[in-house]
Design an enzyme around this catalytic site. Sequence first.
Site, PDB file in Angstrom:
ATOM      1  N   SER A  52       0.842  -1.194   0.000  1.00  7.83           N
ATOM      2  CA  SER A  52       0.000   0.000   0.000  1.00  7.83           C
ATOM      3  C   SER A  52       0.875   1.242   0.000  1.00  7.83           C
ATOM      4  O   SER A  52       1.607   1.494   0.964  1.00  7.83           O
ATOM      5  CB  SER A  52      -0.901   0.007   1.233  1.00  7.83           C
ATOM      6  OG  SER A  52      -1.441   1.303   1.406  1.00  7.83           O
ATOM      7  N   ASP A  68      -4.693   3.664  -2.146  1.00 11.13           N
ATOM      8  CA  ASP A  68      -5.759   4.084  -1.228  1.00 11.13           C
ATOM      9  C   ASP A  68      -6.250   5.485  -1.569  1.00 11.13           C
ATOM     10  O   ASP A  68      -5.487   6.443  -1.496  1.00 11.13           O
ATOM     11  CB  ASP A  68      -5.238   4.074   0.211  1.00 11.13           C
ATOM     12  CG  ASP A  68      -5.074   2.661   0.734  1.00 11.13           C
ATOM     13  OD1 ASP A  68      -6.069   1.918   0.742  1.00 11.13           O
ATOM     14  OD2 ASP A  68      -3.945   2.291   1.122  1.00 11.13           O
TER      15      ASP A  68
HETATM   16  C1  DX5 Z   1      -6.154   2.297   5.405  1.00 14.88           C
HETATM   17  C2  DX5 Z   1      -5.782   1.683   4.088  1.00 14.88           C
HETATM   18  C3  DX5 Z   1      -4.711   0.664   4.126  1.00 14.88           C
HETATM   19  C4  DX5 Z   1      -3.417   1.086   4.783  1.00 14.88           C
HETATM   20  C5  DX5 Z   1      -2.881  -0.125   5.481  1.00 14.88           C
HETATM   21  O1  DX5 Z   1      -7.444   2.739   5.393  1.00 14.88           O
HETATM   22  O2  DX5 Z   1      -6.900   1.087   3.462  1.00 14.88           O
HETATM   23  O3  DX5 Z   1      -4.473   0.140   2.819  1.00 14.88           O
HETATM   24  O4  DX5 Z   1      -2.439   1.581   3.921  1.00 14.88           O
HETATM   25  O5  DX5 Z   1      -1.764   0.232   6.207  1.00 14.88           O
HETATM   26  P1  DX5 Z   1      -1.018  -0.790   7.196  1.00 14.88           P
HETATM   27  O6  DX5 Z   1      -0.581  -1.968   6.376  1.00 14.88           O
HETATM   28  O7  DX5 Z   1       0.108   0.023   7.713  1.00 14.88           O
HETATM   29  O8  DX5 Z   1      -2.013  -1.188   8.253  1.00 14.88           O
HETATM   30 ZN    ZN Z   2      -6.497   0.079   1.543  1.00 19.74          ZN
END
Ligand code: DX5
Ligand code: ZN
Length: 217
Positions: A7, A34
């Site tokens: 992400s 995202d």
């Molecule tokens: C948050 C996003 C995620 C985020 C996850 O709303 O949808 O994709 O980047 O981040 P981590 O892997 O750090 O929990």
């Molecule tokens: Zn996400």
Amino acid sequence: MVQIAPSILSCDFARLGEEVQAVKEGGATWLHVDVMDGHFVPNLSIGVPVVQSLRKVTDLFLDTHLMITHPQQYIEPFAKAGVDSITFHAEAEGDIAEAIALIRSFGVKAGLAVSPDTPIEQVFPYLNKVDMLLIMTIYPGFGGQKYMPEMGAKILAAAQFRQEQGLDFLIEVDGGINTSTSNIVAKSGADVLVAGSAIFGKPNYGQAMQDICTAIE
Ligand code: DX5
Ligand code: ZN
């Protein structure tokens, strides 16, 4: 074999192209993008112009996660920007079946996302129409949060429903995925593991992705 989707929310946006190249060299084939509108979630992130630029510099599968109140309004611009999949939230405004059909009409893969407080059964009626189900394992809006273990039951229920119905949608999990949580989500039935901070927060992205995978027994 699970798929890791880095992400970019946790990357250094001033060096976006280099960051994308680095995860690709580390073995990624997907990139999780995202999109936040400051309304559906209390945060803003990236939009169509960034995706257009990304598409020019990478052939990675662009997995777009719309955390926005009015997804239907933005399906066409994202599809035309060249994304490979568009996932929107079941909790957003508008008709779910219509949005899925609209995504598909552009030849883009369609995903449906569920936030932690939404019962998984609520999306069962749509799962024969989607390519992917995204189960949020944190409250959407920010990277770096802690995995919610109670979401494991939703992953199991979705995987069981998929099997019973003879469906083949992918199950993607998003939020708090790292070397401590990848095994449980994979064992529960997840196929695609989104990871932001557990990759971009580490010095070696390829190693970080490999570590997430090798933690799966
Ligand atoms: C948050 C996003 C995620 C985020 C996850 O709303 O949808 O994709 O980047 O981040 P981590 O892997 O750090 O929990
Ligand atoms: Zn996400």
